[in-house]
Scaffold this motif. Sequence first.
Motif, PDB file in Angstrom:
ATOM      1  N   LEU A  10      78.267  42.082   7.887  1.00  0.00           N
ATOM      2  CA  LEU A  10      77.381  40.879   7.467  1.00  0.00           C
ATOM      3  C   LEU A  10      78.055  39.548   7.392  1.00  0.00           C
ATOM      4  O   LEU A  10      77.334  38.589   7.331  1.00  0.00           O
ATOM      5  N   GLN A  47      65.242  42.692  10.651  1.00  0.00           N
ATOM      6  CA  GLN A  47      66.438  41.873  10.970  1.00  0.00           C
ATOM      7  C   GLN A  47      67.604  41.981  10.028  1.00  0.00           C
ATOM      8  O   GLN A  47      68.571  41.495  10.224  1.00  0.00           O
ATOM      9  N   ARG A  48      67.236  42.361   8.769  1.00  0.00           N
ATOM     10  CA  ARG A  48      67.936  42.681   7.597  1.00  0.00           C
ATOM     11  C   ARG A  48      68.650  41.456   7.266  1.00  0.00           C
ATOM     12  O   ARG A  48      69.962  41.208   7.063  1.00  0.00           O
ATOM     13  N   THR A  49      67.887  40.125   7.068  1.00  0.00           N
ATOM     14  CA  THR A  49      68.395  38.924   6.740  1.00  0.00           C
ATOM     15  C   THR A  49      67.296  38.518   5.542  1.00  0.00           C
ATOM     16  O   THR A  49      66.389  39.086   5.066  1.00  0.00           O
ATOM     17  N   GLU A  78      70.897  31.071   3.690  1.00  0.00           N
ATOM     18  CA  GLU A  78      70.386  32.160   4.623  1.00  0.00           C
ATOM     19  C   GLU A  78      71.605  33.227   4.419  1.00  0.00           C
ATOM     20  O   GLU A  78      72.469  33.105   4.126  1.00  0.00           O
ATOM     21  N   ARG A 127      72.454  37.809   4.829  1.00  0.00           N
ATOM     22  CA  ARG A 127      72.428  39.196   5.654  1.00  0.00           C
ATOM     23  C   ARG A 127      72.476  40.104   4.581  1.00  0.00           C
ATOM     24  O   ARG A 127      73.329  40.102   3.406  1.00  0.00           O
ATOM     25  N   TRP A 128      71.752  41.521   4.560  1.00  0.00           N
ATOM     26  CA  TRP A 128      72.054  42.415   3.766  1.00  0.00           C
ATOM     27  C   TRP A 128      72.087  43.944   4.618  1.00  0.00           C
ATOM     28  O   TRP A 128      71.903  43.888   5.741  1.00  0.00           O
ATOM     29  N   THR A 155      74.708  42.389  -0.029  1.00  0.00           N
ATOM     30  CA  THR A 155      74.054  40.858   0.442  1.00  0.00           C
ATOM     31  C   THR A 155      75.189  39.919   0.521  1.00  0.00           C
ATOM     32  O   THR A 155      76.316  39.917  -0.267  1.00  0.00           O
TER      33      THR A 155
END
Length: 227
Positions: free
Chosen positions: A5, A182-184, A207, A209-210, A219
């Motif tokens: 991440l 996108q897992r953001t 911004e 990611r996760w 996260t």
Amino acid sequence: MIGTLLPSPVESSEAFDDLTGQAGAFALFPEEEALIARAVAKRRNEFTTVRACARTALGRLGIAPGPIVPGQRGAPQWPTGVVGSMTHCAGYRAAAVARSTDVTAIGLDAEPNAPLPEGGVRDLVTRPEEHSWLDRLQAERPEVSWDRLVFSAKESVYKAWFPLTRLWLDFQDAVIEVDAEQRTFSARILTPEPLRTATGGRLSGFEGRWAVTDGLIVTAIAVPAAD
């Protein structure tokens, strides 16, 4: 888990079991020991292990072990020239650090992949703007506890925000939007002026990611330093 991440200037370390009773990097410094002298075993174990993670990550930056004690509002006091974040929950401890010449701020949080408790907690954590996508994703992808993901994202936002602004940020002060594919995620700060001031107008939100795996939600935010 968190290594996927975070960008390459960030060094991280994580543990899924407590590392108590071991010497070297896992030993507490006197300043740290004083903070948990009367703590129960659970608190002592998580405190010790997350600092072992932090010292491992710092070592990867070439920084010798030293005490990591909480400062204002509990934020870890990192060595000069370092930014970082720590997190712990049941079954997981982690830390991430970087040199401030490479990264402006880091926010990291881990939570169980389980719905927020009953009793109005969701209303305290989330805003009306978030409810439509929360309800939709919960119906489409129930394997993720999306309200808990919002909680975790806002914890990461606060951990990135506070070292920059030295101001409190409530759950209701940020609006999260999640990209499930996108897992953001993005965080829009409703009172962005302190963040803009602290970053010379560069930032008004964050911004991140996760990831969701092994019963955990993690996260992470890493803000690159200005060119």
